[in-house]
Design an enzyme around this catalytic site. Structure first.
Site, PDB file in Angstrom:
ATOM      1  N   ASP A  36       0.843  -1.198   0.000  1.00  0.00           N
ATOM      2  CA  ASP A  36       0.000   0.000   0.000  1.00  0.00           C
ATOM      3  C   ASP A  36       0.873   1.241   0.000  1.00  0.00           C
ATOM      4  OD1 ASP A  36      -3.256   0.408   1.033  1.00  0.00           O
ATOM      5  OD2 ASP A  36      -1.910   2.138   0.951  1.00  0.00           O
ATOM      6  N   ASP A  62       4.189   2.104  -3.940  1.00  0.00           N
ATOM      7  CA  ASP A  62       3.258   2.616  -4.950  1.00  0.00           C
ATOM      8  C   ASP A  62       3.186   1.587  -6.081  1.00  0.00           C
ATOM      9  OD1 ASP A  62       2.037   3.992  -7.030  1.00  0.00           O
ATOM     10  OD2 ASP A  62       3.063   5.885  -6.583  1.00  0.00           O
ATOM     11  N   LEU A  84      -6.775  -4.480  -4.846  1.00  0.00           N
ATOM     12  CA  LEU A  84      -7.763  -3.469  -4.436  1.00  0.00           C
ATOM     13  C   LEU A  84      -7.237  -2.039  -4.540  1.00  0.00           C
ATOM     14  CD1 LEU A  84      -7.986  -5.843  -1.761  1.00  0.00           C
ATOM     15  CD2 LEU A  84     -10.183  -4.708  -1.866  1.00  0.00           C
ATOM     16  N   THR A 137     -16.019  -2.199  -9.252  1.00  0.00           N
ATOM     17  CA  THR A 137     -17.233  -1.551  -8.755  1.00  0.00           C
ATOM     18  C   THR A 137     -18.404  -1.698  -9.719  1.00  0.00           C
ATOM     19  OG1 THR A 137     -18.145   0.656  -8.384  1.00  0.00           O
ATOM     20  CG2 THR A 137     -16.218   0.565  -9.741  1.00  0.00           C
ATOM     21  N   ASP A 138     -19.618  -1.577  -9.195  1.00  0.00           N
ATOM     22  CA  ASP A 138     -20.802  -1.581 -10.066  1.00  0.00           C
ATOM     23  C   ASP A 138     -20.912  -0.279 -10.864  1.00  0.00           C
ATOM     24  OD1 ASP A 138     -21.451   0.100  -7.927  1.00  0.00           O
ATOM     25  OD2 ASP A 138     -23.455  -0.738  -7.604  1.00  0.00           O
ATOM     26  N   GLU A 139     -20.114   0.730 -10.477  1.00  0.00           N
ATOM     27  CA  GLU A 139     -20.225   2.028 -11.165  1.00  0.00           C
ATOM     28  C   GLU A 139     -19.776   1.954 -12.620  1.00  0.00           C
ATOM     29  OE1 GLU A 139     -19.390   5.625  -9.172  1.00  0.00           O
ATOM     30  OE2 GLU A 139     -19.419   4.717  -7.201  1.00  0.00           O
ATOM     31  N   TYR A 163     -13.736   8.461 -12.054  1.00  0.00           N
ATOM     32  CA  TYR A 163     -13.476   7.265 -11.221  1.00  0.00           C
ATOM     33  C   TYR A 163     -13.978   6.007 -11.924  1.00  0.00           C
ATOM     34  CZ  TYR A 163     -14.438   3.655  -7.712  1.00  0.00           C
ATOM     35  OH  TYR A 163     -14.517   2.457  -7.041  1.00  0.00           O
ATOM     36  N   LYS A 167     -11.926   2.764 -13.472  1.00  0.00           N
ATOM     37  CA  LYS A 167     -12.130   1.382 -13.020  1.00  0.00           C
ATOM     38  C   LYS A 167     -12.556   0.505 -14.195  1.00  0.00           C
ATOM     39  CE  LYS A 167     -11.910  -0.232  -9.440  1.00  0.00           C
ATOM     40  NZ  LYS A 167     -10.787  -0.838  -8.658  1.00  0.00           N
ATOM     41  N   TYR A 220     -26.934  15.721  -1.514  1.00  0.00           N
ATOM     42  CA  TYR A 220     -26.880  16.175  -2.909  1.00  0.00           C
ATOM     43  C   TYR A 220     -28.259  16.163  -3.575  1.00  0.00           C
ATOM     44  CZ  TYR A 220     -21.811  16.185  -3.782  1.00  0.00           C
ATOM     45  OH  TYR A 220     -20.480  16.480  -3.817  1.00  0.00           O
ATOM     46  N   ARG A 297     -23.931  17.024  -7.757  1.00  0.00           N
ATOM     47  CA  ARG A 297     -22.650  17.015  -8.449  1.00  0.00           C
ATOM     48  C   ARG A 297     -22.868  16.635  -9.916  1.00  0.00           C
ATOM     49  NH1 ARG A 297     -20.380  11.662  -5.580  1.00  0.00           N
ATOM     50  NH2 ARG A 297     -21.355  10.101  -6.883  1.00  0.00           N
TER      51      ARG A 297
HETATM   52  N1  LIG Z   1     -15.882   1.413  -1.204  1.00  0.00           N
HETATM   53  C1  LIG Z   1     -16.779   0.911  -2.024  1.00  0.00           C
HETATM   54  O1  LIG Z   1     -17.988   1.118  -1.838  1.00  0.00           O
HETATM   55  C2  LIG Z   1     -16.348   0.025  -3.183  1.00  0.00           C
HETATM   56  C3  LIG Z   1     -17.332  -0.683  -3.879  1.00  0.00           C
HETATM   57  C4  LIG Z   1     -16.938  -1.524  -4.933  1.00  0.00           C
HETATM   58  C5  LIG Z   1     -15.606  -1.639  -5.273  1.00  0.00           C
HETATM   59  N2  LIG Z   1     -14.667  -0.920  -4.592  1.00  0.00           N
HETATM   60  C6  LIG Z   1     -13.254  -1.081  -4.989  1.00  0.00           C
HETATM   61  O2  LIG Z   1     -12.586  -1.703  -3.902  1.00  0.00           O
HETATM   62  C7  LIG Z   1     -11.245  -1.233  -3.830  1.00  0.00           C
HETATM   63  C8  LIG Z   1     -10.971  -0.715  -2.438  1.00  0.00           C
HETATM   64  O3  LIG Z   1     -11.901   0.334  -2.142  1.00  0.00           O
HETATM   65  P1  LIG Z   1     -11.870   1.087  -0.734  1.00  0.00           P
HETATM   66  O4  LIG Z   1     -13.215   1.663  -0.519  1.00  0.00           O
HETATM   67  O5  LIG Z   1     -11.255   0.223   0.285  1.00  0.00           O
HETATM   68  O6  LIG Z   1     -10.857   2.281  -1.102  1.00  0.00           O
HETATM   69  P2  LIG Z   1      -9.933   3.131  -0.147  1.00  0.00           P
HETATM   70  O7  LIG Z   1      -9.760   4.444  -0.830  1.00  0.00           O
HETATM   71  O8  LIG Z   1     -10.428   3.113   1.255  1.00  0.00           O
HETATM   72  O9  LIG Z   1      -8.547   2.337  -0.165  1.00  0.00           O
HETATM   73  C9  LIG Z   1      -7.677   2.329  -1.263  1.00  0.00           C
HETATM   74  C10 LIG Z   1      -6.301   1.914  -0.777  1.00  0.00           C
HETATM   75  O10 LIG Z   1      -5.425   1.881  -1.925  1.00  0.00           O
HETATM   76  C11 LIG Z   1      -4.209   2.519  -1.573  1.00  0.00           C
HETATM   77  N3  LIG Z   1      -3.612   3.090  -2.791  1.00  0.00           N
HETATM   78  C12 LIG Z   1      -4.096   4.106  -3.548  1.00  0.00           C
HETATM   79  N4  LIG Z   1      -3.254   4.371  -4.568  1.00  0.00           N
HETATM   80  C13 LIG Z   1      -2.223   3.465  -4.455  1.00  0.00           C
HETATM   81  C14 LIG Z   1      -1.048   3.237  -5.221  1.00  0.00           C
HETATM   82  N5  LIG Z   1      -0.746   3.968  -6.297  1.00  0.00           N
HETATM   83  N6  LIG Z   1      -0.233   2.234  -4.830  1.00  0.00           N
HETATM   84  C15 LIG Z   1      -0.521   1.462  -3.732  1.00  0.00           C
HETATM   85  N7  LIG Z   1      -1.602   1.676  -2.966  1.00  0.00           N
HETATM   86  C16 LIG Z   1      -2.455   2.656  -3.323  1.00  0.00           C
HETATM   87  C17 LIG Z   1      -4.601   3.604  -0.574  1.00  0.00           C
HETATM   88  O11 LIG Z   1      -3.507   4.016   0.226  1.00  0.00           O
HETATM   89  C18 LIG Z   1      -5.688   2.884   0.229  1.00  0.00           C
HETATM   90  O12 LIG Z   1      -5.134   2.178   1.310  1.00  0.00           O
HETATM   91  C19 LIG Z   1     -11.097  -0.185  -4.930  1.00  0.00           C
HETATM   92  O13 LIG Z   1     -10.485  -0.793  -6.025  1.00  0.00           O
HETATM   93  C20 LIG Z   1     -12.521   0.221  -5.247  1.00  0.00           C
HETATM   94  O14 LIG Z   1     -12.645   0.617  -6.585  1.00  0.00           O
HETATM   95  C21 LIG Z   1     -15.011  -0.096  -3.550  1.00  0.00           C
END
Ligand SMILES: NC(=O)c1ccc[n+]([C@@H]2O[C@H](COP(=O)([O-])OP(=O)(O)OC[C@H]3O[C@@H](n4cnc5c(N)ncnc54)[C@H](O)[C@@H]3O)[C@@H](O)[C@H]2O)c1
Length: 358
Positions: A36, A62, A84, A137-139, A163, A167, A220, A297
């Site tokens: 991370d 990164d 993720l 994501t479903d988006e 976003y 994805k 919103y 938005r």
């Molecule tokens: N939160 C939701 O409702 C949701 C729903 C469906 C899918 N997702 C997907 O699940 C995944 C996790 O979502 P989340 O809500 O935990 O997001 P989050 O923003 O809480 O966590 C993302 C993590 O990725 C790390 N990160 C970001 N850029 C990075 C990089 N360049 N290198 C290494 N690490 C990096 C961040 O430090 C963070 O710890 C994402 O891929 C998101 O698209 C999220």
């Protein structure tokens, strides 16, 4: 699955990744390596309870740093990679899309290339059993508007925000690496998650934390946008079922069967807070009196709804929590965990706008 011993997770310090890691490290003997970058939304505080466990290693990295990424992939010898890491906040993607292209598209490309090189070096059972799960994501499916339709795995991609477009791009790359290089991939597309340790700019924690300071609760537009909400631990259980039992090359939609209008989410939070933390000595008698409507938005999708019958029928997964039970647990967690919140807020915390829907 006995053949899986080492799991490499990207983005494990985020909301969903940390829930996944806490569950794996505590409840299994898998050796978990977490990569991370620790952006504003990643926090090691969310992993404090497991940081000293023998079966857990953290690498601050990164995913756009391809040289070090390759080193960590090779050294950790994963049997399963769960990807993720992403920039995940729609509002931030509207204000500053570049980071989303960088991490979600270029970063995913780097992860795929690193994993492909590693996978091609494997032999025998280690190669046969290797799996790569991409968490999406479903988006990516866009907007159902005011229809009665649901997103299925066959729904055409039609993303609306930077976003969701980033994805969607990452999903296409993952599928291409399967078709072109035979990388054994799986993809999940999940609805809105909520639960403990979610970064406080997202709708549910934002509303809880704003309400308890008796500040206005900004919603919103007309608040009638519909989202399907899934408790984060249910997402975690779905991810592990897909990772271990899903069919290679397939996509699985994951949803909570909890389609709720944003305004109803906020009203429900207010009514549970009225019960758990009644307002005293104020000009108002209910948190719901704090609700205010703010300008919508751009590109705000009206309705998302997931058909999760495929994962249910083929892998037997279904969520444990309904929205009523999950939101109550979540509110109680935020009321009790001020220490976590303080550490997050001290750490590069920056709200872009208020009243998010994801
Ligand atoms: N939160 C939701 O409702 C949701 C729903 C469906 C899918 N997702 C997907 O699940 C995944 C996790 O979502 P989340 O809500 O935990 O997001 P989050 O923003 O809480 O966590 C993302 C993590 O990725 C790390 N990160 C970001 N850029 C990075 C990089 N360049 N290198 C290494 N690490 C990096 C961040 O430090 C963070 O710890 C994402 O891929 C998101 O698209 C999220």
């Amino acid at each position: 699955m006995k053949s899986i011993k080492n799991i490499l997770i990207t983005g494990g310090a985020g909301f969903i990744g940390s829930a996944l890691i806490r569950s794996l490290v505590i409840n299994s003997e898998y050796k978990v390596v977490n990569i991370d970058k620790l952006t504003y939304s990643g926090s090691l505080e969310s992993l404090k309870s497991i940081e000293n466990r023998k079966n857990y290693i953290f690498e601050k990295l990164d995913i756009c740093d391809s040289i070090n990424l390759q080193r960590v992939i090779n050294d950790s010898k994963p049997d399963l990679v769960i990807h993720l890491a992403a920039e995940s906040h729609v509002d931030r993607s509207i204000d500053e899309p570049i980071d989303f292209i960088q991490t979600n598209v270029i970063g995913t490309f780097n992860v795929l290339e690193g994993v492909r090189i590693y996978y091609q070096s494997l032999k025998g059972l280690k190669k046969d059993n290797f799996r790569f799960l991409h968490v999406s994501t479903d988006e990516v499916y866009g907007d159902l508007k005011n229809t009665n339709n649901f997103f299925s795995e066959e729904t055409r991609y039609d993303p609306s925000s930077p976003y969701s477009a980033s994805k969607a791009s990452s999903d296409h790359l993952v599928r291409a690496w399967h078709r072109t290089y035979n990388l054994p991939v799986l993809i999940t597309n999940c609805s809105n998650n909520y639960g403990p340790y979610q970064f406080p700019e997202k709708l549910i924690p934002h509303m809880i934390l704003t309400a308890i300071t008796l500040k206005p609760l900004p919603v919103y537009g007309d608040g009638k946008q519909i989202r399907d909400w899934l408790y984060v631990d249910d997402h975690v259980s779905a991810l592990m079922i897909v990772a271990l039992q899903g069919k290679i090359g397939e996509t699985y939609n994951i949803g909570g069967n909890n389609e709720i209008k944003n305004i109803e989410v906020v009203q429900q939070i207010c009514s549970i807070l009225d019960e758990l933390l009644p307002i005293n000595n104020s000009e108002i008698s209910s948190y719901s009196e704090l609700i205010t409507y703010v300008e919508d938005r751009p590109g705000h999708d009206v309705r998302y709804a997931i058909d999760s019958s495929k994962i249910n029928k083929s892998l037997g997964w279904k969520p444990n929590e309904n929205f009523e039970s999950g939101i109550r647990k979540t509110i109680m967690w935020y009321l009790k965990n001020h220490a976590w919140l303080k550490s997050i807020q001290n750490d590069n915390y920056k709200l872009v706008r208020l009243g998010k829907s994801k």
